[in-house]
Scaffold this active site. Structure first.
Site, PDB file in Angstrom:
ATOM      1  N   LYS A   1       0.735  -1.236  -0.117  1.00  0.00           N
ATOM      2  CA  LYS A   1       0.126   0.146   0.018  1.00  0.00           C
ATOM      3  C   LYS A   1       0.968   1.293   0.032  1.00  0.00           C
ATOM      4  O   LYS A   1       0.609   2.042  -0.871  1.00  0.00           O
ATOM      5  CB  LYS A   1      -0.856   0.100   1.277  1.00  0.00           C
ATOM      6  CG  LYS A   1      -1.796  -1.104   1.347  1.00  0.00           C
ATOM      7  CD  LYS A   1      -2.885  -0.954   2.670  1.00  0.00           C
ATOM      8  CE  LYS A   1      -2.226  -1.248   3.783  1.00  0.00           C
ATOM      9  NZ  LYS A   1      -1.532  -2.548   4.526  1.00  0.00           N
TER      10      LYS A   1
ATOM     11  N   ARG B   1      -9.434   0.033   8.577  1.00  0.00           N
ATOM     12  CA  ARG B   1      -8.976  -1.161   8.641  1.00  0.00           C
ATOM     13  C   ARG B   1     -10.290  -2.025   9.378  1.00  0.00           C
ATOM     14  O   ARG B   1      -9.923  -3.220   9.678  1.00  0.00           O
ATOM     15  CB  ARG B   1      -7.951  -0.904   9.465  1.00  0.00           C
ATOM     16  CG  ARG B   1      -6.558  -1.122   8.726  1.00  0.00           C
ATOM     17  CD  ARG B   1      -5.402  -1.113   9.969  1.00  0.00           C
ATOM     18  NE  ARG B   1      -4.068  -1.767   9.379  1.00  0.00           N
ATOM     19  CZ  ARG B   1      -3.127  -1.111   8.835  1.00  0.00           C
ATOM     20  NH1 ARG B   1      -3.150   0.216   8.420  1.00  0.00           N
ATOM     21  NH2 ARG B   1      -2.012  -1.509   8.571  1.00  0.00           N
TER      22      ARG B   1
ATOM     23  N   ARG C   1      11.828  -5.994   5.343  1.00  0.00           N
ATOM     24  CA  ARG C   1      11.743  -4.390   4.914  1.00  0.00           C
ATOM     25  C   ARG C   1      12.590  -3.579   6.096  1.00  0.00           C
ATOM     26  O   ARG C   1      12.713  -3.765   7.334  1.00  0.00           O
ATOM     27  CB  ARG C   1      10.460  -4.235   5.421  1.00  0.00           C
ATOM     28  CG  ARG C   1       9.847  -2.565   5.388  1.00  0.00           C
ATOM     29  CD  ARG C   1       8.361  -2.319   5.159  1.00  0.00           C
ATOM     30  NE  ARG C   1       7.672  -2.591   5.945  1.00  0.00           N
ATOM     31  CZ  ARG C   1       6.405  -2.360   6.133  1.00  0.00           C
ATOM     32  NH1 ARG C   1       5.783  -2.130   5.046  1.00  0.00           N
ATOM     33  NH2 ARG C   1       5.639  -2.696   7.190  1.00  0.00           N
TER      34      ARG C   1
ATOM     35  N   ARG D   1      11.351  -1.425  11.432  1.00  0.00           N
ATOM     36  CA  ARG D   1      10.393  -1.115  12.458  1.00  0.00           C
ATOM     37  C   ARG D   1       9.882  -2.077  13.421  1.00  0.00           C
ATOM     38  O   ARG D   1      10.278  -3.281  13.084  1.00  0.00           O
ATOM     39  CB  ARG D   1       9.153  -1.017  11.578  1.00  0.00           C
ATOM     40  CG  ARG D   1       8.768   0.335  10.783  1.00  0.00           C
ATOM     41  CD  ARG D   1       7.613   0.309   9.930  1.00  0.00           C
ATOM     42  NE  ARG D   1       6.453   0.000  10.222  1.00  0.00           N
ATOM     43  CZ  ARG D   1       5.481   0.006   9.265  1.00  0.00           C
ATOM     44  NH1 ARG D   1       5.291   0.490   8.146  1.00  0.00           N
ATOM     45  NH2 ARG D   1       4.226  -0.502  10.005  1.00  0.00           N
TER      46      ARG D   1
ATOM     47  N   ARG E   1      -0.132  -9.031  13.703  1.00  0.00           N
ATOM     48  CA  ARG E   1      -0.533  -7.971  12.767  1.00  0.00           C
ATOM     49  C   ARG E   1      -1.432  -8.657  11.537  1.00  0.00           C
ATOM     50  O   ARG E   1      -2.374  -8.450  10.997  1.00  0.00           O
ATOM     51  CB  ARG E   1       0.713  -7.386  11.895  1.00  0.00           C
ATOM     52  CG  ARG E   1       1.243  -6.187  12.952  1.00  0.00           C
ATOM     53  CD  ARG E   1       2.416  -5.670  12.369  1.00  0.00           C
ATOM     54  NE  ARG E   1       1.945  -4.594  11.369  1.00  0.00           N
ATOM     55  CZ  ARG E   1       2.984  -4.479  10.434  1.00  0.00           C
ATOM     56  NH1 ARG E   1       4.258  -4.844  10.373  1.00  0.00           N
ATOM     57  NH2 ARG E   1       2.627  -3.362   9.399  1.00  0.00           N
TER      58      ARG E   1
END
Ligand code: AMP
Length: 212
Positions: free
Chosen positions: A13, A86, A125, A158, A169
């Site tokens: 996204k 969400r 990431r 992160r 998540r």
């Protein structure tokens, strides 16, 4: 054109939003970025949000809805909502908010990516501490390991991209965000794009939807 981009964490996204804001001059509204900004600034909202984000849970609806209200007003047409709504409660609140502003969402684009791919995207990431540029240790490495190509600051993982938080998540996504697929099918705004491809191909599919 006003768009919602939704999908699992790691679906792309943020990457697609960045292409759309650079090339198509859409305004970007990312609740994840706004919440991370609130945490950095040490505001009340940031302090409240941090405990949920660090565990891989959703920040309570009323906090996120309040935040979006503040930023949507005054944006005018031509925006992407990235990571909001969400939950179905957030989607209903957004509908009410936009109605009052005489704005509409033309498409709610679901980026479909298989679960195993999501997991490796998230664990690999790395983000720039300073400018927020996003890399991946395998598929999109920086030129110099651990250093941002754009601003030469340090790249970090992160907190919520650590293995133990990712599982939560993805579970949270399945429980609360997946139901939005049928929600937007009912409203007639739903569109699906295969997000398991290179970013240019995904971008092209989103652009094709925008001219429909
Ligand atoms: P993101 O950068 O979109 O992956 O968001 C990072 C984290 O921020 C999520 O895992 C949630 O904890 C929180 N968050 C972002 N957007 C929302 C939202 N719309 N509702 C609740 N929590 C959110």
């Amino acid at each position: 054109m006003n768009l919602i981009l939704f999908g699992a964490p790691g679906a792309g996204k943020g990457t697609q939003s960045n292409l759309l804001i650079q090339r198509d001059r859409l305004h970007h509204i990312s609740t994840g970025d706004l919440l991370r900004g609130a945490i950095k600034s040490g505001s009340d909202l940031g302090v409240k949000a941090k405990s949920f984000i660090d565990k891989g849970e959703l920040v309570p609806d009323e906090l996120v809805i309040g935040l979006v209200k503040e930023v949507v007003v005054g944006k005018g047409p031509g925006f992407i909502l990235d990571g909001f709504p969400r939950t179905v409660i957030q989607a209903d609140a957004l509908g009410q908010l936009l109605k009052g502003l005489r704005l509409e969402i033309q498409k709610a684009v679901f980026l479909h990516v298989p679960f195993d791919v999501l997991f490796s995207r998230l664990t690999g990431r790395r983000v720039c501490k300073s400018c927020g540029a996003v890399y991946h240790i395998v598929s999109k490495p920086s030129k110099k390991e651990g250093i941002c190509d754009v601003c030469a600051s340090e790249l970090v993982q992160r907190n919520d991209d650590k293995d133990e938080v990712i599982a939560n998540r993805l579970k949270t996504y399945e429980e609360f965000t997946m139901p939005l697929k049928s929600y937007f099918k009912q409203t007639g705004q739903y569109a699906e794009v295969d997000g398991d491809r290179d970013e240019e191909s995904v971008y092209k599919s989103i652009k094709d939807l925008m001219i429909l």
